[in-house]
Scaffold this active site. Structure first.
Site, short mmCIF file in Angstrom:
data_model
loop_
_atom_site.label_atom_id
_atom_site.label_comp_id
_atom_site.label_asym_id
_atom_site.label_seq_id
_atom_site.Cartn_x
_atom_site.Cartn_y
_atom_site.Cartn_z
N ASP A 57 0.87 -1.17 0.00
CA ASP A 57 0.00 0.00 0.00
C ASP A 57 0.91 1.23 0.00
O ASP A 57 2.13 1.10 -0.15
CB ASP A 57 -0.98 -0.02 1.18
CG ASP A 57 -0.33 0.23 2.53
OD1 ASP A 57 0.92 0.33 2.61
OD2 ASP A 57 -1.07 0.33 3.52
N GLY A 114 2.13 -0.39 6.21
CA GLY A 114 2.74 0.36 7.30
C GLY A 114 3.19 -0.50 8.46
O GLY A 114 4.36 -0.52 8.84
N GLY A 152 -2.15 -5.25 8.30
CA GLY A 152 -3.27 -5.22 7.36
C GLY A 152 -3.07 -6.19 6.22
O GLY A 152 -3.98 -6.94 5.85
N HIS A 173 9.20 -23.20 10.18
CA HIS A 173 8.16 -23.79 11.02
C HIS A 173 6.75 -23.65 10.45
O HIS A 173 5.89 -24.47 10.76
CB HIS A 173 8.17 -23.15 12.41
CG HIS A 173 9.40 -23.48 13.19
ND1 HIS A 173 9.55 -23.13 14.50
CD2 HIS A 173 10.55 -24.13 12.84
CE1 HIS A 173 10.74 -23.54 14.93
NE2 HIS A 173 11.36 -24.15 13.95
N ASN A 174 6.49 -22.61 9.66
CA ASN A 174 5.14 -22.35 9.18
C ASN A 174 4.98 -22.51 7.67
O ASN A 174 3.89 -22.35 7.15
CB ASN A 174 4.68 -20.94 9.57
CG ASN A 174 4.88 -20.67 11.04
OD1 ASN A 174 5.69 -19.84 11.41
ND2 ASN A 174 4.18 -21.40 11.90
N ARG A 229 6.88 0.82 7.74
CA ARG A 229 7.21 1.96 8.60
C ARG A 229 8.23 1.61 9.69
O ARG A 229 8.71 2.51 10.39
CB ARG A 229 5.94 2.51 9.26
CG ARG A 229 5.03 3.21 8.27
CD ARG A 229 3.89 3.93 8.96
NE ARG A 229 3.11 4.66 7.99
CZ ARG A 229 1.78 4.62 7.92
NH1 ARG A 229 1.08 3.90 8.78
NH2 ARG A 229 1.14 5.33 7.00
N ARG A 287 7.26 -32.38 12.71
CA ARG A 287 6.13 -31.98 13.56
C ARG A 287 5.46 -30.72 13.03
O ARG A 287 4.27 -30.51 13.24
CB ARG A 287 6.59 -31.78 15.00
CG ARG A 287 7.47 -30.57 15.22
CD ARG A 287 8.00 -30.48 16.66
NE ARG A 287 8.64 -29.24 16.95
CZ ARG A 287 9.91 -28.94 16.69
NH1 ARG A 287 10.67 -29.84 16.08
NH2 ARG A 287 10.41 -27.77 17.02
N ARG A 313 1.23 -29.55 11.90
CA ARG A 313 0.60 -28.29 12.32
C ARG A 313 0.14 -27.47 11.13
O ARG A 313 -0.96 -26.91 11.14
CB ARG A 313 1.58 -27.50 13.17
CG ARG A 313 1.90 -28.22 14.47
CD ARG A 313 3.09 -27.64 15.17
NE ARG A 313 3.40 -28.44 16.36
CZ ARG A 313 4.55 -28.42 16.97
NH1 ARG A 313 5.53 -27.66 16.54
NH2 ARG A 313 4.74 -29.18 18.04
#
Length: 147
Positions: free
Chosen positions: A11, A69, A73, A101-102, A112, A135, A139
């Site tokens: 943005d 920023g 969002g 991990h994700n 910002r 593991r 998840r």
């Protein structure tokens, strides 16, 4: 991480950092697709986050980078999409962990609060890290909501 084409969105608050991200990608000879925005004039982050997320879902881009920023969002909007795992990173350690991990497929940075050197370190860590599986795989498989 095997890079296909890096998707980028921001943005107005993320626009200056996005310009640095593009410079970084070009210096590293990484292909990218820019989903906007294209100036620092006030705009709404969902207008750019949703098209980026749809491109991730269609496997048109992988991975992606989003900037606003605070980063929140963009992260909130991107994570509404089932195939997106957007992780907010403000330092290299977090960037590495959201990959390991994700299995994050979108890196979100807070425009910002991150300077160019930190952004470079974040991107280096994100692009170099790999999903550890194990593991963490179990998840990650539980994230999507089945309808």
């Amino acid at each position: 991480m095997e890079i296909k084409t890096v998707g980028i969105a921001c943005d107005h608050a993320g626009y200056p950092l996005k310009q640095f991200v593009i410079q970084y990608l070009e210096e590293h000879k990484l292909p990218y697709k820019d989903f906007g925005c294209n100036s620092d004039l006030s705009c709404d982050y969902p207008d750019y986050a949703h098209p980026l997320a749809e491109a991730v879902e269609k496997n048109e881009v992988y991975p992606a980078i989003a900037i606003c920023g605070s980063g929140e969002g963009m992260a909130i909007t991107l994570n509404k999409h089932q195939a997106v795992r957007a992780g907010l990173a403000w330092n290299k350690e977090v960037a590495q962990l959201i990959r390991q991990h994700n299995d994050a497929n979108v890196l979100v940075m807070p425009g910002r609060f991150v300077d160019n050197k930190t952004a470079k370190d974040i991107m280096d860590a994100f692009f170099k890290a790999s999903f550890e599986g194990g593991r963490h795989e179990r998840r990650v498989q539980k994230i999507a909501i089945e309808k």
